[in-house]
Design an enzyme around this catalytic site. Structure first.
Site, short mmCIF file in Angstrom:
data_model
loop_
_atom_site.label_atom_id
_atom_site.label_comp_id
_atom_site.label_asym_id
_atom_site.label_seq_id
_atom_site.Cartn_x
_atom_site.Cartn_y
_atom_site.Cartn_z
N ASP A 163 15.61 -2.40 -25.47
CA ASP A 163 14.86 -1.82 -24.35
C ASP A 163 14.87 -0.29 -24.47
O ASP A 163 15.90 0.31 -24.79
CB ASP A 163 15.53 -2.26 -23.03
CG ASP A 163 14.73 -1.86 -21.81
OD1 ASP A 163 14.04 -2.74 -21.25
OD2 ASP A 163 14.79 -0.67 -21.42
N ASN A 171 6.17 7.77 -18.93
CA ASN A 171 4.89 7.50 -18.25
C ASN A 171 4.66 8.52 -17.14
O ASN A 171 3.56 9.06 -17.00
CB ASN A 171 4.93 6.11 -17.61
CG ASN A 171 4.53 5.01 -18.58
OD1 ASN A 171 3.91 5.30 -19.60
ND2 ASN A 171 4.89 3.78 -18.29
N HIS A 176 0.43 7.53 -18.97
CA HIS A 176 0.50 6.17 -19.50
C HIS A 176 0.15 6.11 -20.99
O HIS A 176 0.73 5.34 -21.76
CB HIS A 176 -0.45 5.29 -18.68
CG HIS A 176 -0.05 3.87 -18.62
ND1 HIS A 176 -0.54 2.94 -19.50
CD2 HIS A 176 0.81 3.21 -17.81
CE1 HIS A 176 -0.01 1.77 -19.22
NE2 HIS A 176 0.81 1.90 -18.20
N ASP A 180 2.15 4.38 -23.99
CA ASP A 180 1.57 3.42 -24.95
C ASP A 180 1.83 3.88 -26.38
O ASP A 180 2.19 3.09 -27.25
CB ASP A 180 0.05 3.31 -24.73
CG ASP A 180 -0.30 2.42 -23.55
OD1 ASP A 180 0.63 1.84 -22.96
OD2 ASP A 180 -1.49 2.33 -23.21
N GLU A 206 8.54 -2.64 -22.03
CA GLU A 206 9.12 -1.78 -23.08
C GLU A 206 10.29 -2.48 -23.76
O GLU A 206 11.23 -1.85 -24.25
CB GLU A 206 9.47 -0.40 -22.51
CG GLU A 206 10.78 -0.24 -21.75
CD GLU A 206 10.90 -1.01 -20.43
OE1 GLU A 206 10.13 -1.96 -20.20
OE2 GLU A 206 11.82 -0.68 -19.68
N1 GTP Z 1 2.62 2.97 -20.96
C1 GTP Z 1 3.05 1.75 -20.73
N2 GTP Z 1 4.00 1.53 -19.79
C2 GTP Z 1 4.46 0.28 -19.60
C3 GTP Z 1 3.96 -0.81 -20.34
N3 GTP Z 1 4.59 -1.95 -19.92
C4 GTP Z 1 5.46 -1.56 -18.96
N4 GTP Z 1 5.39 -0.22 -18.78
C5 GTP Z 1 6.15 0.61 -17.85
O1 GTP Z 1 7.49 0.65 -18.28
C6 GTP Z 1 8.29 1.08 -17.18
C7 GTP Z 1 9.62 0.39 -17.22
O2 GTP Z 1 10.41 1.00 -16.26
P1 GTP Z 1 11.85 0.50 -15.86
O3 GTP Z 1 11.90 -1.00 -15.92
O4 GTP Z 1 12.21 1.17 -14.57
O5 GTP Z 1 12.78 0.98 -17.01
P2 GTP Z 1 13.13 2.41 -17.60
O6 GTP Z 1 12.41 3.52 -16.95
O7 GTP Z 1 12.95 2.27 -19.08
O8 GTP Z 1 14.62 2.54 -17.26
P3 GTP Z 1 15.88 1.80 -17.93
O9 GTP Z 1 15.37 0.57 -18.60
O10 GTP Z 1 16.77 1.52 -16.80
O11 GTP Z 1 16.44 2.77 -18.90
C8 GTP Z 1 7.47 0.77 -15.91
O12 GTP Z 1 7.11 1.98 -15.31
C9 GTP Z 1 6.24 0.07 -16.44
O13 GTP Z 1 5.09 0.40 -15.70
C10 GTP Z 1 2.94 -0.55 -21.32
O14 GTP Z 1 2.45 -1.44 -22.02
N5 GTP Z 1 2.52 0.73 -21.49
#
Ligand code: GTP
Length: 287
Positions: A163, A171, A176, A180, A206
């Site tokens: 992860d 983002n 965004h 990506d 992610e």
């Molecule tokens: N740009 C983009 N963002 C994505 C995609 N899929 C998910 N996300 C974003 O990934 C983010 C994941 O955030 P969190 O689950 O809070 O995790 P994090 O910010 O990585 O924090 P930790 O995992 O705790 O380190 C969310 O804001 C989603 O909107 C994608 O395909 N593209």
């Protein structure tokens, strides 16, 4: 008018049918009607005419395929005309047409065969393309979760759930598109690091799932840790902005008899949670 819709949709086919009917009427009227041939043979010839006529209309299903459609249409039309002439010939013993009908039919068969070959090649290519689309994630090109369910055989393997740390902040701060971009680049980096026996999947958002095959858990840990270090050292520049990121991972190795993949992934997920809790940018082993 709805009744003429078909005619409007297939002008070439109708032109060929009309022309052929005029030719047939001309041949049948001009020469003496001598049904010296067997009824069965005439019926067979007539069925052939109907068969080509049917194919001629059926090939309009491929009308969006440009050259392939032209080949099929020309081929089936020529074969239809050739068969019709053949049929008239059987009725009136119009032997002088023999060469014409043979040439028309043979040319039609060759052209239609070529069209069919190209149609099959096109369908094969489309099928491969659809298979690929169904198996991969459209953003990163990595295998998707659906293909994980299909390809994993349930035997032993070491799984790592990976992860990106604080991905949301990328983002939020850079947009965004930057997020990506990072996912695509990270995916490429992982692809260069895994062995041919290994597989990796975009697990969602992610998160990526790596499967290490033919490797003990200690070796998998070492490899996962060097991937972590490599990501931490890399610069994922986007639009002139430098992006540094880290990843955390949970590693699990659960034999099939102890619950198999589902349990292994759940354990990897728990280990990943511990890695995040312990400060991120690290690998944790399942308990
Ligand atoms: N740009 C983009 N963002 C994505 C995609 N899929 C998910 N996300 C974003 O990934 C983010 C994941 O955030 P969190 O689950 O809070 O995790 P994090 O910010 O990585 O924090 P930790 O995992 O705790 O380190 C969310 O804001 C989603 O909107 C994608 O395909 N593209």
């Amino acid at each position: 008018m709805p009744h003429f819709r078909w005619l409007k949709d297939h002008p070439i086919q109708f032109a060929v049918v009309l022309l052929s009917l005029v030719m047939a009427i001309f041949v049948l009227n001009y020469y003496e009607w001598r049904t010296t041939r067997q009824y069965d043979e005439l019926t067979l010839e007539f069925l052939m005419v109907c068969f080509w006529l049917f194919l001629m209309f059926a090939c309009s299903l491929a009308s969006h395929l440009g050259n392939i459609y032209t080949l099929l249409l020309v081929g089936t039309s020529l074969s239809f005309i050739g068969s019709l002439l053949d049929w008239c010939d059987e009725l009136v013993l119009f032997t002088s047409l023999n060469t014409v009908e043979d040439i028309t039919q043979s040319t039609g068969l060759i052209v239609a065969g070529l069209g069919l070959w190209r149609l099959l090649k096109y369908l094969h290519h489309q099928q491969q393309h659809l298979k690929k689309l169904a198996a991969t994630d459209p953003l990163t090109g990595a295998l998707n979760r659906r293909s994980f369910n299909r390809t994993i055989d349930g035997s032993r393997g070491v799984f790592a759930l990976v992860d990106v740390d604080h991905f949301k902040s990328i983002n939020d701060s850079l947009g965004h598109d930057a997020g990506d971009y990072v996912l695509v680049e990270l995916s490429k980096l992982i692809a260069t690091q895994i062995r041919t026996d290994d597989q990796f999947f975009r697990w969602g958002g992610e998160e990526f799932l790596l499967e290490f095959n033919g490797t003990g858990v200690d070796e998998a840990y070492k490899r996962m840790d060097s991937l972590r270090a490599l990501v931490a050292q890399s610069d994922f520049s986007f639009n002139g902005r430098s992006i540094h990121l880290t990843i955390s991972a949970g590693l699990a190795d659960i034999p099939r008899e102890q619950g198999g993949i589902e349990r292994a992934i759940k354990a990897a997920d728990e280990a990943l949670y511990r890695a995040k809790e312990a400060g991120r940018n690290r690998i944790e082993m399942a308990a």
